[in-house]
Design an enzyme around this catalytic site. Structure first.
Site, PDB file in Angstrom:
ATOM      1  N   THR A 136       4.389  12.159   8.369  1.00  0.00           N
ATOM      2  CA  THR A 136       5.777  12.517   8.640  1.00  0.00           C
ATOM      3  C   THR A 136       5.977  12.706  10.140  1.00  0.00           C
ATOM      4  OG1 THR A 136       5.976  13.639   6.505  1.00  0.00           O
ATOM      5  CG2 THR A 136       7.607  14.186   8.175  1.00  0.00           C
TER       6      THR A 136
ATOM      7  N   SER B 252      -6.669  -7.934  -1.409  1.00  0.00           N
ATOM      8  CA  SER B 252      -6.171  -7.352  -0.173  1.00  0.00           C
ATOM      9  C   SER B 252      -6.660  -5.911  -0.063  1.00  0.00           C
ATOM     10  CB  SER B 252      -4.640  -7.356  -0.141  1.00  0.00           C
ATOM     11  OG  SER B 252      -4.143  -8.663  -0.078  1.00  0.00           O
TER      12      SER B 252
ATOM     13  N   CYS C 151      -3.678  -5.055   6.631  1.00  0.00           N
ATOM     14  CA  CYS C 151      -3.958  -5.788   5.400  1.00  0.00           C
ATOM     15  C   CYS C 151      -4.847  -6.992   5.702  1.00  0.00           C
ATOM     16  CB  CYS C 151      -2.652  -6.251   4.760  1.00  0.00           C
ATOM     17  SG  CYS C 151      -2.888  -7.164   3.224  1.00  0.00           S
TER      18      CYS C 151
ATOM     19  N   ALA D 190      -8.087 -12.691  11.611  1.00  0.00           N
ATOM     20  CA  ALA D 190      -7.499 -13.802  12.363  1.00  0.00           C
ATOM     21  C   ALA D 190      -7.230 -13.383  13.809  1.00  0.00           C
ATOM     22  CB  ALA D 190      -6.197 -14.248  11.706  1.00  0.00           C
TER      23      ALA D 190
ATOM     24  N   THR E 247      -8.295  -9.546   3.902  1.00  0.00           N
ATOM     25  CA  THR E 247      -8.754 -10.099   2.633  1.00  0.00           C
ATOM     26  C   THR E 247     -10.264  -9.986   2.487  1.00  0.00           C
ATOM     27  OG1 THR E 247      -6.929 -11.686   2.629  1.00  0.00           O
ATOM     28  CG2 THR E 247      -8.798 -12.178   1.199  1.00  0.00           C
TER      29      THR E 247
ATOM     30  N   PHE F 164       0.842  -1.187   0.000  1.00  0.00           N
ATOM     31  CA  PHE F 164       0.000   0.000   0.000  1.00  0.00           C
ATOM     32  C   PHE F 164       0.885   1.247   0.000  1.00  0.00           C
ATOM     33  CE2 PHE F 164      -2.017  -3.511   2.179  1.00  0.00           C
ATOM     34  CZ  PHE F 164      -3.246  -3.604   1.553  1.00  0.00           C
TER      35      PHE F 164
ATOM     36  N   HIS G  24       1.228  -4.572   7.575  1.00  0.00           N
ATOM     37  CA  HIS G  24       1.570  -5.473   8.673  1.00  0.00           C
ATOM     38  C   HIS G  24       1.856  -4.618   9.915  1.00  0.00           C
ATOM     39  CE1 HIS G  24       3.167  -8.376   5.359  1.00  0.00           C
ATOM     40  NE2 HIS G  24       1.850  -8.300   5.383  1.00  0.00           N
TER      41      HIS G  24
END
Length: 236
Positions: free
Chosen positions: A154, A47, A54, A70, A56, A2, A108
Site C-alpha cells: 500500500t 508462468s 513474469c 529475454a 517461464t 498474480f 509486467h
C-alpha cells in the site's frame, strides 16, 4: 496473472549468459533453488513471478528451476543484477480456485526504482523509492496499490515534485516474507503500478479525444464523461 502475495523466497543458484549471435542474438537463463513449495505442481511452460517479473519455467526438478530471460526483460527489470546467492521473491501464477489476497498483478514491470531511504517506525519500516521512469508517478496514489519486487503493498505517500518518489511501510510480518526488507539504500527494485490506473487514463484520454471530435459512441465513454463533468462542476 498474480496477486502480489509472495509465496516463497528463493536463492539464485546460477545466472547463465548464452551467446547465440550465430542465430541473431543472445539470451540469459536463471536457475533458482531452495523453493520446494513453488515446485509442488510445476510444469514446463508455467508462468512464475521472480521479483515480480513474469517469466517461464524451462526446466525444473524437485529443488530448483530454470527460467529464460529475454533481453527486453533485462533492460526493464533488476533481474540482470542477480548473481548466485541473491534472494528473490517468488509467486506462482494465480489459479482460479484460490482467494485473491492482494491485487491484480500482471508481472509486467513498468520500471525499476532506487531505494532512497529506510526509516524505522516502531517495528515497521518506511521505504522511499525513486522510479527510474518518473512518469509512472502519475499512476501511484496515496493508499493505492503498488507491486514492489512482486509484493503487493500500500502506498503511504507520493512526492511528485521534489523527491519524485513514493513511500510504503513494511510491517514486521511482511519484512520476514519478502526480499525488499533486506535491501539497502541505493539498491534497485522492480515496480509495477496498478493496472486500473493505466486503463482509466487510457479511457479518459480516448473520451477527451472523442469529445473533441464530436463522437460519443460507447457506454464506458458515457460513464467517463459523467465522471469528468461531475468533477468539473465540483471545481466551479
Amino acid at each position: 496473472m498474480f496477486t502480489g502475495i509472495v509465496e516463497a523466497i528463493g536463492t539464485v543458484k546460477e545466472f547463465i549468459e548464452t551467446d547465440t549471435s550465430d542465430v541473431g542474438g543472445y539470451g540469459s537463463s536463471i536457475v533458482i533453488t531452495d523453493c520446494p513449495l513453488i515446485l509442488e505442481d510445476a510444469h514446463l511452460g508455467d508462468s512464475i513471478a521472480v521479483n515480480g517479473t513474469c517469466v517461464t519455467i524451462t526446466d525444473f526438478n524437485s529443488i530448483d528451476f530454470k527460467v529464460g530471460v529475454a533481453p527486453e526483460t533485462l533492460r526493464r527489470t533488476n533481474l540482470g543484477d542477480l548473481r548466485p546467492g541473491h534472494k528473490v521473491n517468488l509467486e506462482r501464477a494465480v489459479a482460479g480456485h484460490v482467494r485473491f489476497g492482494g491485487h491484480f498483478v500482471q508481472g509486467h514491470i513498468d520500471t525499476t526504482a532506487t531505494i532512497l531511504s529506510i526509516t524505522p517506525d516502531g517495528n515497521a519500516k518506511t521505504f522511499w523509492f525513486q522510479p527510474l521512469d518518473s512518469s509512472v508517478l502519475r499512476f501511484i496514489v496515496e493508499k493505492g496499490f503498488i507491486a514492489v519486487d512482486g509484493a503487493s503493498l500500500t502506498v503511504i505517500d507520493v512526492d511528485e515534485t521534489v523527491r519524485k518518489a513514493f513511500s510504503v511501510m513494511l510491517i514486521s510480518y511482511t519484512q520476514e516474507k519478502i526480499v525488499t526488507s533486506k535491501k539497502q539504500v541505493g539498491d534497485s527494485v522492480n515496480i509495477e503500478v496498478d493496472l486500473m490506473g493505466k486503463l482509466l487514463e487510457k479511457q479518459v484520454t480516448l473520451q477527451i479525444e472523442n469529445q473533441l471530435k464530436g463522437q460519443l459512441n460507447s457506454t464506458l465513454g458515457g460513464l467517463v464523461e459523467k465522471i469528468v463533468d461531475n468533477k468539473l462542476r465540483q471545481l466551479k
